[in-house]
Design a protein around this motif. Sequence first.
Motif, PDB file in Angstrom:
ATOM      1  N   LEU A   3      49.582 -21.710 -15.529  1.00 46.00           N
ATOM      2  CA  LEU A   3      49.193 -22.521 -14.383  1.00 46.00           C
ATOM      3  C   LEU A   3      48.693 -23.891 -14.819  1.00 46.00           C
ATOM      4  N   PRO A  50      44.449 -27.711  -7.589  1.00 40.43           N
ATOM      5  CA  PRO A  50      43.209 -26.941  -7.462  1.00 40.43           C
ATOM      6  C   PRO A  50      42.701 -26.964  -6.029  1.00 40.43           C
ATOM      7  N   GLY A  83      44.950 -22.751  -3.606  1.00 36.78           N
ATOM      8  CA  GLY A  83      45.031 -21.304  -3.538  1.00 36.78           C
ATOM      9  C   GLY A  83      46.101 -20.650  -4.384  1.00 36.78           C
ATOM     10  N   TYR A  84      47.013 -21.447  -4.985  1.00 37.19           N
ATOM     11  CA  TYR A  84      48.087 -20.801  -5.726  1.00 37.19           C
ATOM     12  C   TYR A  84      47.554 -20.162  -7.010  1.00 37.19           C
ATOM     13  N   GLY A  85      47.998 -18.923  -7.248  1.00 38.50           N
ATOM     14  CA  GLY A  85      47.551 -18.173  -8.417  1.00 38.50           C
ATOM     15  C   GLY A  85      46.190 -17.545  -8.259  1.00 38.50           C
ATOM     16  N   GLU A  86      45.519 -17.838  -7.140  1.00 41.58           N
ATOM     17  CA  GLU A  86      44.191 -17.271  -6.884  1.00 41.58           C
ATOM     18  C   GLU A  86      44.192 -16.507  -5.570  1.00 41.58           C
ATOM     19  N   LEU A  87      44.569 -17.205  -4.499  1.00 44.67           N
ATOM     20  CA  LEU A  87      44.615 -16.591  -3.178  1.00 44.67           C
ATOM     21  C   LEU A  87      45.973 -15.948  -2.905  1.00 44.67           C
ATOM     22  N   TYR A  88      47.005 -16.499  -3.462  1.00 42.56           N
ATOM     23  CA  TYR A  88      48.361 -15.972  -3.290  1.00 42.56           C
ATOM     24  C   TYR A  88      49.198 -16.440  -4.471  1.00 42.56           C
ATOM     25  N   SER A  96      51.761 -15.931  -8.079  1.00 40.27           N
ATOM     26  CA  SER A  96      51.527 -15.523  -9.461  1.00 40.27           C
ATOM     27  C   SER A  96      52.269 -16.430 -10.418  1.00 40.27           C
ATOM     28  N   PRO A 151      38.483 -25.857  -0.168  1.00 38.12           N
ATOM     29  CA  PRO A 151      39.539 -25.008  -0.734  1.00 38.12           C
ATOM     30  C   PRO A 151      40.146 -24.099   0.326  1.00 38.12           C
ATOM     31  N   GLN A 170      41.234 -20.815   2.105  1.00 39.75           N
ATOM     32  CA  GLN A 170      40.692 -19.469   2.175  1.00 39.75           C
ATOM     33  C   GLN A 170      41.666 -18.569   2.934  1.00 39.75           C
TER      34      GLN A 170
END
Length: 611
Positions: free
Chosen positions: A56, A95, A98-103, A105, A600, A602
């Motif tokens: 990422l 940053p 949400g990519y890689g964290e909320l939705y 991979s 950010p 959510q």
Amino acid sequence: MNRIPHRIPLLAAAAFALAACAGHGVRKGQEAPMFAAERVTEHRDGDDLLSAGLGLGGLRSPAPPAFADPERPTPAELRRRAVWSNWRGIADLAPGGGYGELYGSVAAVPGREYAALATVPGARQPHRVLVQVPDGFDLGKRCVVVAASSGSRGVYGAIAVAGAWGLPKGCAVAYTDKGAGTDYFDLDAGLGVTADGRIAAPGAMPLAFAPDAPAGAAGRRGIAFKHAHSQDNPEADWGRHVRQAAQYALHALDRAFPQAAPFTFADTRVIAVGISNGGGAVLRAAELEGDWLDAAVAGEPNVYVEGEGGRALYDYATEAALLMPCALLRVPGLPQPPATAQMAPLWTRHCAALKAAGLVEGGDAAAQAASAHARLKASGWRDEALRAGAATVGFDMWRAVTVAYASAYGRYTAGAHPCGHGYAALDPKGAARAATAAERAAWWADASGIPPGNGIGLVERTPGDAFAGLQCLRALWQGEGEDARRVRRGVAETRAAPPRAGLPVVVIHGDDDGLIPPAFSSAPYVRRAQAAGREVRYWQVHNAQHFDAFLGLPDYGARYVPLLPYVYAALDRVEAHLERGAPLPADAIVDTVPRGAGRPLQAANLALPAR
């Protein structure tokens, strides 16, 4: 009749085609695939299938992966840079997005890649197919996700859509550039792109695109690219491109796991997915006969049906190219960029040109803008689409799209555009020049598939008179004459039909899409398909526009939600339906909540459908 490009050795292509067909469940009435120039590469130990080892952090870097020798990058360097470029062109990786964290991979997935050139019967030029086989492929599950690139992107153009969902689940992922892509050809130097992305002359190595050169004296002639200049009208074959990619996936799995071969459509689940043009390709694949495909998910699809309010892209894009720059003066609260203060003088002059041409009414810019706005609203445009379409106007995408698509629909070769448009590397004054070796070397990895961009610009018949070019492009839809009839015949070849009976299909579209408005595309398609009794579900997402990648711009991120989470969610629901018999998702109008400035993303902002 199968026409094999002259640059592919006949015996090698024929032998590979026979091997590719063996045991793949190709049914009577379906064409046998033709593959050539196969390559197999391994990606482990600091490299991987999903991010080329960048992770990422590397994908977020504003600087592309460097070439050790800018004029002669290696295939591995080109691949890494193409992966970087296509991730950044499709997903919001910023940053807070949400990519890689909320939705989504970007997990490191080691494995192998199988790549080839495939040719549909009757085509002059091949399309690229590529299959990623993870080391963790689940032999008990036997799943393939097949995807077509969005826009006119190269073969990695759906990696953020299909790869990000399928590879971590242990599925193989197959891609096609659907006859478009970044295989540019330098007509000045007589050089094109090889199967591994390097630059070569025709005959030295198999090329992914070698156009018929225009007649005339030798010298500077510019750039040709496959979507515009293949003379194949590739959009008419998008569905067959997707099916050939799925057929190649079975061949790749046979090679990857000979102990478990043969892999067939009878024992291997195939789900098709794509967004934008890739979504349109998936829906065209869904209408093909046979039981080779198990389900399809199409995001913001460029799909054309007659009736039900459907309009062809070429129709509404040429309309928008002419009227929208003026009409936007009437629409408040445009997202930035483009900067409204800087664009307003240009749009005001455009209004005056429209008035002089008799296309709008009014004695001043305000009245002319009101006239242009009223004409667009009368033809089905919503203010939400017009507002989001400001980016398409500001970045000159309407002109780029309509020039290239006119050439494709009319099957014109390079140098024969009916409105006199061409492509060339440009100097600082906008004059055509020869491309440099370093520029050529980077085109395959960096370009989006349709210039302008990457040092290549549009060349007008009359330099400095873009408005006359836009009028000519619109006349190819509305006017008479052989060129207009030729372009409209090409458009007619792209009309979609309902999907095969019994095939689960989920369509997702943002209500604010300003490039492919749902009122002209997905909504008519869904109405037609559901009226025919097909298993089609439709998610309409409020506050979503066409380009997730734009959400890295603060004003866009504050106003709009990404569409990719809904594509991934639809894939999850379809997989559950196929594996466990769970119900297909219901139609939904998704009431999202924009995150606002400096906040950010959510889960509550997305409001993903509960069922």
